[in-house]
Scaffold this active site. Structure first.
Site, PDB file in Angstrom:
ATOM      1  N   ASP A  20      28.382 -16.136 -42.205  1.00 19.25           N
ATOM      2  CA  ASP A  20      29.304 -15.386 -43.072  1.00 19.25           C
ATOM      3  C   ASP A  20      30.662 -16.050 -43.314  1.00 19.25           C
ATOM      4  O   ASP A  20      31.710 -15.397 -43.228  1.00 19.25           O
ATOM      5  CB  ASP A  20      29.534 -13.981 -42.512  1.00 19.25           C
ATOM      6  N   ASP A  58      26.813 -12.264 -46.206  1.00 19.47           N
ATOM      7  CA  ASP A  58      26.851 -10.818 -46.403  1.00 19.47           C
ATOM      8  C   ASP A  58      26.774 -10.557 -47.908  1.00 19.47           C
ATOM      9  O   ASP A  58      27.508 -11.189 -48.677  1.00 19.47           O
ATOM     10  CB  ASP A  58      28.173 -10.267 -45.848  1.00 19.47           C
ATOM     11  N   HIS A  60      26.455  -7.213 -50.136  1.00 25.45           N
ATOM     12  CA  HIS A  60      26.320  -5.760 -50.220  1.00 25.45           C
ATOM     13  C   HIS A  60      26.300  -5.234 -51.656  1.00 25.45           C
ATOM     14  O   HIS A  60      27.064  -5.720 -52.503  1.00 25.45           O
ATOM     15  CB  HIS A  60      27.495  -5.085 -49.516  1.00 25.45           C
ATOM     16  N   HIS A  64      27.438   0.473 -50.677  1.00 27.03           N
ATOM     17  CA  HIS A  64      26.819   0.263 -49.364  1.00 27.03           C
ATOM     18  C   HIS A  64      27.264   1.316 -48.356  1.00 27.03           C
ATOM     19  O   HIS A  64      28.423   1.748 -48.341  1.00 27.03           O
ATOM     20  CB  HIS A  64      27.152  -1.127 -48.830  1.00 27.03           C
ATOM     21  N   HIS A  93      33.579  -4.840 -49.039  1.00 23.60           N
ATOM     22  CA  HIS A  93      33.671  -6.290 -48.846  1.00 23.60           C
ATOM     23  C   HIS A  93      32.345  -6.945 -49.204  1.00 23.60           C
ATOM     24  O   HIS A  93      31.283  -6.319 -49.159  1.00 23.60           O
ATOM     25  CB  HIS A  93      34.051  -6.641 -47.402  1.00 23.60           C
ATOM     26  N   LYS A 118      22.141 -11.014 -46.340  1.00 25.22           N
ATOM     27  CA  LYS A 118      21.872  -9.836 -45.529  1.00 25.22           C
ATOM     28  C   LYS A 118      22.786  -8.695 -45.950  1.00 25.22           C
ATOM     29  O   LYS A 118      23.781  -8.899 -46.643  1.00 25.22           O
ATOM     30  CB  LYS A 118      22.061 -10.148 -44.046  1.00 25.22           C
ATOM     31  N   CYS A 163      29.005  -9.969 -36.387  1.00 19.93           N
ATOM     32  CA  CYS A 163      27.825 -10.640 -36.941  1.00 19.93           C
ATOM     33  C   CYS A 163      27.371 -11.841 -36.110  1.00 19.93           C
ATOM     34  O   CYS A 163      26.171 -12.081 -35.975  1.00 19.93           O
ATOM     35  CB  CYS A 163      28.078 -11.037 -38.387  1.00 19.93           C
TER      36      CYS A 163
END
Length: 216
Positions: A20, A58, A60, A64, A93, A118, A163
């Site tokens: 990330d 990441d 989203h 989310h 984010h 993810k 994470c």
């Protein structure tokens, strides 16, 4: 080389897992990790030592479930209980397609074979690169690594206590030899989360090293 380190980066059975390194986790981002951008040159140097590199991102949707904005009356960093368990609520984010979701432009690991996105499921958070927060839904990364004969992972990136730690714990649970390169990570440290993470990692058999040990 430390006695606990039985795989070199150049070993084809080893992989560097870069977690990330995105603008929303950098200073000025929506969920900034202090000094997160300072890791980029070190991760680039580490990446050059590994023949196998995987990058996570990441990614989203706008609504989310981990976003405080998705829950009326809630604020970022509140904790709620969802059907799959406790959930920290975050500022919006790494929304798909935004600048904040992009990997840092100076991240230079062009030989990385996989970018794993993810957190794409609107109803489940996903700190880990291996298993989503419901602890059931697999990302497929374990299978990918095993199919390629990789049995050892070295984890770097953001944020160490979320994470990075979850990814390392799940890598260990999936049977991988697992190291966290501590000086190539930064933490949020929310309500003691960093100390908790290190204790959990040690208990699980994840080994903490520094980048210098890879060439010592």
């Amino acid at each position: 080389m430390t006695a606990s380190l039985n795989r070199l980066p150049s070993d084809p059975r080893s992989a560097l897992l870069v977690i990330d390194m995105q603008y929303d986790f950098m200073p000025g981002g929506a969920l900034a990790v202090a000094s997160g951008d300072t890791l980029v040159p070190l991760i680039n140097r580490l990446g050059a030592q590994f023949c196998n590199v995987v990058i996570t991102q990441d990614w989203h949707p706008v609504d989310h479930i981990s976003f405080a904005s998705s829950h009326a009356g809630r604020a970022p960093f509140d904790s709620i209980t969802l059907p799959y368990g406790p959930q920290t609520l975050w500022p919006d984010h790494c929304v798909q397609g935004t600048h904040g979701a992009q990997l840092h432009a100076d991240l230079d690991v062009a030989h990385a074979q996989l970018i794993l996105r993810k957190g794409c499921n609107a109803g489940i958070d996903s700190y880990s690169a291996f298993v989503e927060a419901d602890r059931t839904t697999q990302t497929g990364l374990a299978g990918y690594l095993k199919e390629r004969g990789i049995d050892s992972v070295f984890v770097v990136g953001l944020a160490l206590d979320f994470c990075v730690a979850w990814s390392a714990l799940d890598a260990r649970a999936a049977g991988f030899n697992t190291w966290i390169i501590a000086d190539a990570c930064k933490a949020i440290d929310l309500n003691g989360s960093l100390d908790t993470a290190w204790k959990d990692l040690a208990a699980a058999g994840v080994v903490r090293i520094d980048s210098a040990e890879l060439t010592a």
